[in-house]
Design a protein around this motif. Structure first.
Motif, PDB file in Angstrom:
ATOM      1  N   ALA A 178     -30.586  -1.817  25.438  1.00 60.41           N
ATOM      2  CA  ALA A 178     -31.588  -0.832  25.492  1.00 60.41           C
ATOM      3  C   ALA A 178     -32.645  -1.338  26.613  1.00 60.41           C
ATOM      4  CB  ALA A 178     -32.439  -0.786  24.206  1.00 60.41           C
ATOM      5  N   ARG A 179     -33.070  -2.623  26.662  1.00 58.82           N
ATOM      6  CA  ARG A 179     -33.899  -3.034  27.607  1.00 58.82           C
ATOM      7  C   ARG A 179     -33.324  -2.901  28.972  1.00 58.82           C
ATOM      8  NH1 ARG A 179     -36.379  -8.577  25.327  1.00 58.82           N
ATOM      9  NH2 ARG A 179     -38.067  -7.610  24.385  1.00 58.82           N
ATOM     10  N   ARG A 180     -32.047  -3.519  29.279  1.00 51.27           N
ATOM     11  CA  ARG A 180     -31.387  -3.148  30.598  1.00 51.27           C
ATOM     12  C   ARG A 180     -31.220  -1.705  31.074  1.00 51.27           C
ATOM     13  NH1 ARG A 180     -26.412  -4.710  29.634  1.00 51.27           N
ATOM     14  NH2 ARG A 180     -26.694  -5.991  28.035  1.00 51.27           N
ATOM     15  N   ARG A 181     -30.748  -0.829  29.966  1.00 53.41           N
ATOM     16  CA  ARG A 181     -30.803   0.518  30.331  1.00 53.41           C
ATOM     17  C   ARG A 181     -32.086   0.967  30.773  1.00 53.41           C
ATOM     18  NH1 ARG A 181     -26.718   3.864  28.394  1.00 53.41           N
ATOM     19  NH2 ARG A 181     -28.161   5.269  27.589  1.00 53.41           N
ATOM     20  N   PHE A 207     -30.547  10.465  22.279  1.00 55.99           N
ATOM     21  CA  PHE A 207     -30.018   9.210  21.886  1.00 55.99           C
ATOM     22  C   PHE A 207     -30.022   8.208  23.020  1.00 55.99           C
ATOM     23  CE2 PHE A 207     -28.392  11.494  18.179  1.00 55.99           C
ATOM     24  CZ  PHE A 207     -28.520  11.002  17.219  1.00 55.99           C
ATOM     25  N   ASP A 208     -30.267   7.020  22.995  1.00 56.32           N
ATOM     26  CA  ASP A 208     -30.376   5.905  23.837  1.00 56.32           C
ATOM     27  C   ASP A 208     -29.148   4.956  23.492  1.00 56.32           C
ATOM     28  OD1 ASP A 208     -30.466   4.242  25.979  1.00 56.32           O
ATOM     29  OD2 ASP A 208     -32.665   3.589  25.238  1.00 56.32           O
ATOM     30  N   VAL A 209     -29.625   3.964  22.771  1.00 59.13           N
ATOM     31  CA  VAL A 209     -28.447   3.038  22.242  1.00 59.13           C
ATOM     32  C   VAL A 209     -28.458   3.133  20.679  1.00 59.13           C
ATOM     33  CG1 VAL A 209     -27.992   0.659  21.565  1.00 59.13           C
ATOM     34  CG2 VAL A 209     -29.017   1.406  23.967  1.00 59.13           C
ATOM     35  N   ILE A 210     -26.982   3.308  20.180  1.00 58.51           N
ATOM     36  CA  ILE A 210     -26.611   3.592  18.768  1.00 58.51           C
ATOM     37  C   ILE A 210     -26.172   2.142  18.656  1.00 58.51           C
ATOM     38  CG2 ILE A 210     -25.180   4.969  17.103  1.00 58.51           C
ATOM     39  CD1 ILE A 210     -25.448   7.293  19.017  1.00 58.51           C
ATOM     40  N   VAL A 211     -26.616   1.613  17.515  1.00 57.15           N
ATOM     41  CA  VAL A 211     -25.723   0.311  16.940  1.00 57.15           C
ATOM     42  C   VAL A 211     -25.567   0.637  15.320  1.00 57.15           C
ATOM     43  CG1 VAL A 211     -28.043  -0.692  16.063  1.00 57.15           C
ATOM     44  CG2 VAL A 211     -25.690  -2.187  16.694  1.00 57.15           C
ATOM     45  N   THR A 212     -24.045   0.170  15.215  1.00 52.33           N
ATOM     46  CA  THR A 212     -23.376   0.531  13.948  1.00 52.33           C
ATOM     47  C   THR A 212     -22.405  -0.103  13.734  1.00 52.33           C
ATOM     48  OG1 THR A 212     -22.810   2.433  12.381  1.00 52.33           O
ATOM     49  CG2 THR A 212     -21.790   2.504  14.811  1.00 52.33           C
TER      50      THR A 212
END
Ligand code: IPM
Ligand code: MG
Length: 368
Positions: A171-174, A234-239
């Motif tokens: 998420a930071r890099r994006r 949405f940006d980063v989805i973690v699952t």
């Protein structure tokens, strides 16, 4: 860096065609050493199992692994004792410790009209699914006893912690590139599953290490709905593994074609990653020369970026793919069959092409 060594697992169905195209692409960029091996149905035919120790060893010793696709009706079975091509893929993920699966979803501007969703819904969609890949129900105890069967879902805090950190870092890099506010959405089923309650707790414990990244939690059923109703939010989805499998196919449809999505499966720092298109082996069109190579090209871009630290070339490939689509080139899976554009429109007409023409067009863009 010495010549990068890539183990190539073309696999089944359209695998050899799209991987062949990807090798052409790589050869146009520089020196690579290719080590071609069998994995999947083709390995079952030759060795009786989907992944041999030899091939796993070769993958672990390589700089990266490029995979086409595995599986097909020939090897479909519900017999618990029969070998299945997918076992090869799961064996590689586990054997190489590839716990982090990255699946970016960004509709190519020329294809926004190809999505089954309305254009205004899709506009601005640019998300990344970070799927845990070596735990959960895919790898828990399972078995069959007469008319009863079970699959067990297990997670440890450590497994959740490391995938969560990958998501926050991504998420930071994006955000650095996009200028958007970084956001992680963690998806679970904490209202029902114990593993999900642990998941939510651990994600919550990691979050304070990333105060600049916004975090929210969604239940998986709700997430499935939100993905189609407001994908651009949405940006980063973690699952976890199974939810990530399902949600990433759903997210793929936002682009209008599963034929466009790349993926990277990564392990510990410095270990080789595995790069493959998200789509399957498409046995119905195998050998016809019409398979869409673009998801594999975009997977090569991920290999250059994540595997070899060659981000500039990765961007060039991504731009070239957008450009050929902009020019109207479409493999049959992408062709909309729409009528010619109105006169004087600067939107180019769609031209249906096969794998070879699409590949040539991308190579031409890259050299221009
Ligand atoms: C994927 C695929 C695999 C999975 C299959 C082929 C085992 O669907 O990579 O998403 O379920 O993980
Ligand atoms: Mg899947």
């Amino acid at each position: 860096m010495s010549t990068p060594r890539i183990v190539v697992l073309a696999g089944d169905g359209v695998g050899p065609e799209i991987v062949g195209a990807a090798i052409e692409l790589l050869e146009s960029l520089g020196e690579f050493e290719f080590d071609r091996r069998l994995m999947g149905g083709c390995s079952i035919d030759e060795h009786g199992i989907a992944l041999t120790d030899d091939v796993l060893d070769a993958c672990e010793a390589a700089d990266a692994v490029l995979l086409g696709a595995v599986g097909g009706p020939k090897w479909d079975t519900t017999d618990p004792d029969a070998p299945r091509p997918e076992q090869g893929l799961l064996g590689l993920r586990k054997g190489m410790g590839l716990f982090a699966n990255l699946r970016p979803v960004r509709p190519s501007p020329a294809l926004v009209g190809a999505s089954p969703l309305r254009e205004e819904r899709i506009a601005g969609t640019d998300l990344l699914v970070v799927r845990e890949l070596t735990g959960g129900i895919y790898f828990g105890d399972s078995g069959r006893d007469g008319d009863s069967a079970h699959d067990t879902c297990e997670y440890t805090a450590e497994e959740i912690d490391r995938i969560t950190r990958i998501a926050f870092e991504a998420a930071r890099r994006r955000a650095e590139i996009s200028g958007r506010e970084p956001k992680v959405t963690s998806v679970d089923k904490a209202n029902v599953l114990e593993t999900s309650r642990l998941w939510r707790e651990v994600v919550g414990r990691v979050a304070p290490d990333y105060p600049d990244v916004k975090l929210d939690h969604l239940l998986v059923d709700n997430a499935a709905m939100q993905l189609v109703s407001r994908p651009a939010d949405f940006d980063v989805i973690v699952t976890e593994n199974l939810f990530g499998d399902i949600l990433s196919d759903e997210a793929a449809m936002l682009t209008g074609s599963l034929g466009m999505l790349p993926s990277a499966s990564l392990g510990a720092d410095g270990a080789p990653g595995l790069f493959e298109p998200v789509h399957g082996s498409a046995p119905d069109i195998a050998g016809k020369g019409v398979a869409n190579p673009l998801a594999t090209f975009l997977s090569v871009a991920m290999m250059l970026r994540h595997g070899f630290g060659r981000a500039e070339e990765a961007v060039r490939i991504e731009i070239a793919v957008d450009a050929v689509l902009e020019r109207g080139l479409r493999t049959p899976d992408l062709a909309s069959g729409t009528v010619a554009p109105p006169p004087l429109s600067d939107v180019p007409q769609e031209v249906e092409v096969g794998t070879a023409e699409m590949t040539a067009a991308v190579l031409e863009e890259l050299s221009s």
